[in-house]
Write a protein that holds these residues in place. Sequence first.
Motif, PDB file in Angstrom:
ATOM      1  N   UNK A 125     -12.263  58.716  50.956  1.00 50.94           N
ATOM      2  CA  UNK A 125     -13.602  58.206  51.235  1.00 50.94           C
ATOM      3  C   UNK A 125     -14.167  58.887  52.476  1.00 50.94           C
ATOM      4  N   UNK A 126     -13.360  58.971  53.522  1.00 46.66           N
ATOM      5  CA  UNK A 126     -13.814  59.603  54.759  1.00 46.66           C
ATOM      6  C   UNK A 126     -14.202  61.058  54.514  1.00 46.66           C
ATOM      7  N   UNK A 127     -13.417  61.737  53.720  1.00 46.59           N
ATOM      8  CA  UNK A 127     -13.702  63.136  53.407  1.00 46.59           C
ATOM      9  C   UNK A 127     -15.007  63.287  52.619  1.00 46.59           C
ATOM     10  N   UNK A 128     -15.282  62.331  51.754  1.00 45.74           N
ATOM     11  CA  UNK A 128     -16.447  62.400  50.864  1.00 45.74           C
ATOM     12  C   UNK A 128     -17.737  61.862  51.477  1.00 45.74           C
ATOM     13  N   UNK A 129     -17.648  61.220  52.629  1.00 44.57           N
ATOM     14  CA  UNK A 129     -18.827  60.594  53.235  1.00 44.57           C
ATOM     15  C   UNK A 129     -19.090  61.151  54.630  1.00 44.57           C
ATOM     16  N   UNK A 130     -20.366  61.287  54.969  1.00 46.35           N
ATOM     17  CA  UNK A 130     -20.712  61.788  56.303  1.00 46.35           C
ATOM     18  C   UNK A 130     -20.337  60.762  57.372  1.00 46.35           C
ATOM     19  N   UNK A 131     -20.291  61.235  58.587  1.00 45.52           N
ATOM     20  CA  UNK A 131     -20.111  60.339  59.716  1.00 45.52           C
ATOM     21  C   UNK A 131     -21.307  60.541  60.629  1.00 45.52           C
ATOM     22  N   UNK A 132     -22.236  59.619  60.575  1.00 41.71           N
ATOM     23  CA  UNK A 132     -23.430  59.702  61.391  1.00 41.71           C
ATOM     24  C   UNK A 132     -23.214  59.239  62.813  1.00 41.71           C
ATOM     25  N   UNK A 133     -21.997  58.842  63.133  1.00 40.23           N
ATOM     26  CA  UNK A 133     -21.694  58.359  64.475  1.00 40.23           C
ATOM     27  C   UNK A 133     -20.953  59.403  65.308  1.00 40.23           C
ATOM     28  N   UNK A 134     -19.991  60.082  64.699  1.00 38.84           N
ATOM     29  CA  UNK A 134     -19.236  61.144  65.371  1.00 38.84           C
ATOM     30  C   UNK A 134     -19.204  62.347  64.438  1.00 38.84           C
ATOM     31  N   UNK A 135     -19.880  63.400  64.809  1.00 37.02           N
ATOM     32  CA  UNK A 135     -20.054  64.574  63.957  1.00 37.02           C
ATOM     33  C   UNK A 135     -18.729  65.190  63.498  1.00 37.02           C
ATOM     34  N   UNK A 136     -18.586  65.307  62.198  1.00 42.02           N
ATOM     35  CA  UNK A 136     -17.393  65.958  61.642  1.00 42.02           C
ATOM     36  C   UNK A 136     -17.396  67.451  61.958  1.00 42.02           C
ATOM     37  N   UNK A 137     -18.559  68.051  61.966  1.00 40.40           N
ATOM     38  CA  UNK A 137     -18.657  69.492  62.228  1.00 40.40           C
ATOM     39  C   UNK A 137     -18.384  69.800  63.695  1.00 40.40           C
ATOM     40  N   UNK A 138     -19.010  69.074  64.576  1.00 45.03           N
ATOM     41  CA  UNK A 138     -18.867  69.323  66.011  1.00 45.03           C
ATOM     42  C   UNK A 138     -17.438  69.051  66.495  1.00 45.03           C
ATOM     43  N   UNK A 139     -16.797  68.057  65.901  1.00 40.27           N
ATOM     44  CA  UNK A 139     -15.460  67.647  66.334  1.00 40.27           C
ATOM     45  C   UNK A 139     -14.413  67.880  65.245  1.00 40.27           C
ATOM     46  N   UNK A 140     -14.524  69.001  64.554  1.00 36.64           N
ATOM     47  CA  UNK A 140     -13.641  69.310  63.422  1.00 36.64           C
ATOM     48  C   UNK A 140     -12.158  69.293  63.822  1.00 36.64           C
ATOM     49  N   UNK A 141     -11.821  69.881  64.937  1.00 41.79           N
ATOM     50  CA  UNK A 141     -10.423  69.927  65.372  1.00 41.79           C
ATOM     51  C   UNK A 141      -9.883  68.516  65.610  1.00 41.79           C
ATOM     52  N   UNK A 142     -10.677  67.675  66.239  1.00 45.76           N
ATOM     53  CA  UNK A 142     -10.282  66.294  66.478  1.00 45.76           C
ATOM     54  C   UNK A 142     -10.095  65.579  65.135  1.00 45.76           C
ATOM     55  N   UNK A 143     -11.060  65.746  64.248  1.00 39.19           N
ATOM     56  CA  UNK A 143     -10.967  65.125  62.920  1.00 39.19           C
ATOM     57  C   UNK A 143      -9.692  65.554  62.205  1.00 39.19           C
ATOM     58  N   UNK A 144      -9.436  66.848  62.185  1.00 38.83           N
ATOM     59  CA  UNK A 144      -8.248  67.353  61.484  1.00 38.83           C
ATOM     60  C   UNK A 144      -6.970  66.742  62.052  1.00 38.83           C
ATOM     61  N   UNK A 145      -6.895  66.623  63.352  1.00 40.56           N
ATOM     62  CA  UNK A 145      -5.717  66.063  64.007  1.00 40.56           C
ATOM     63  C   UNK A 145      -5.521  64.586  63.652  1.00 40.56           C
ATOM     64  N   UNK A 146      -6.579  63.801  63.744  1.00 41.92           N
ATOM     65  CA  UNK A 146      -6.489  62.363  63.466  1.00 41.92           C
ATOM     66  C   UNK A 146      -6.208  62.129  61.981  1.00 41.92           C
ATOM     67  N   UNK A 147      -6.864  62.896  61.121  1.00 38.57           N
ATOM     68  CA  UNK A 147      -6.619  62.764  59.675  1.00 38.57           C
ATOM     69  C   UNK A 147      -5.167  63.106  59.341  1.00 38.57           C
ATOM     70  N   UNK A 148      -4.633  64.129  59.977  1.00 41.00           N
ATOM     71  CA  UNK A 148      -3.236  64.518  59.730  1.00 41.00           C
ATOM     72  C   UNK A 148      -2.288  63.382  60.113  1.00 41.00           C
ATOM     73  N   UNK A 149      -2.579  62.699  61.200  1.00 42.75           N
ATOM     74  CA  UNK A 149      -1.755  61.568  61.604  1.00 42.75           C
ATOM     75  C   UNK A 149      -1.790  60.434  60.586  1.00 42.75           C
ATOM     76  N   UNK A 150      -2.971  60.158  60.038  1.00 40.83           N
ATOM     77  CA  UNK A 150      -3.082  59.105  59.033  1.00 40.83           C
ATOM     78  C   UNK A 150      -2.401  59.530  57.723  1.00 40.83           C
TER      79      UNK A 150
END
Length: 177
Positions: A125-150
């Motif tokens: 769901x997270x992958x398929x939906x935008x995040x209007x609160x914390x930019x997925x594009x701007x914080x891609x490295x952070x996203x990848x790290x947190x997603x990997x942990x989950x």
Amino acid sequence: MILRTLIVLFAFIVPATTRAALTPEEIKNLPDTKIEAALPSEHPSSYYSYAVRLFSEGRKDESIFWFYIGQLRYRVYLKATPPSDPSGDPALFASLNATVGQTINEYAGGDPKVWAAQIALALKWDSDHPNGFTSKEKFKTVYDSIRAGLERLGKYVESSAGKMREERKKRGLENRG
């Protein structure tokens, strides 16, 4: 009891510490479709509030799903934009995980296959939906790290199902599945 207390707590804490557009009262009363349409732009605490509602309505497997989306997005938000005030979002995140998280995870542990499946669905769901609160594009490295942990957590839950059931039996917790 704890969930009723959390709903009241949300009414006072969340609006004071976040930029949420949906109020806790709206999350409690609006139809699911309206809430779920708004969530991608909401503060991550709103996902927790929705998970509490679902859990209290007996829709506990759905609450696992929304809890983990909220946890993922809250972790990303805190890591991407570290707040200067530890009594704000970091404290709220810790409190939500200690209360909502404990309740939902205790329930989820009763059926690790469902738990792992809900984590996988939350990641999708997270992958398929935008995040209007914390930019997925701007914080891609952070996203990848947190997603990997989950993702690792989901795999651990799936591979440790037997061990978890034995631990629950030792602690006197009922198995759901």
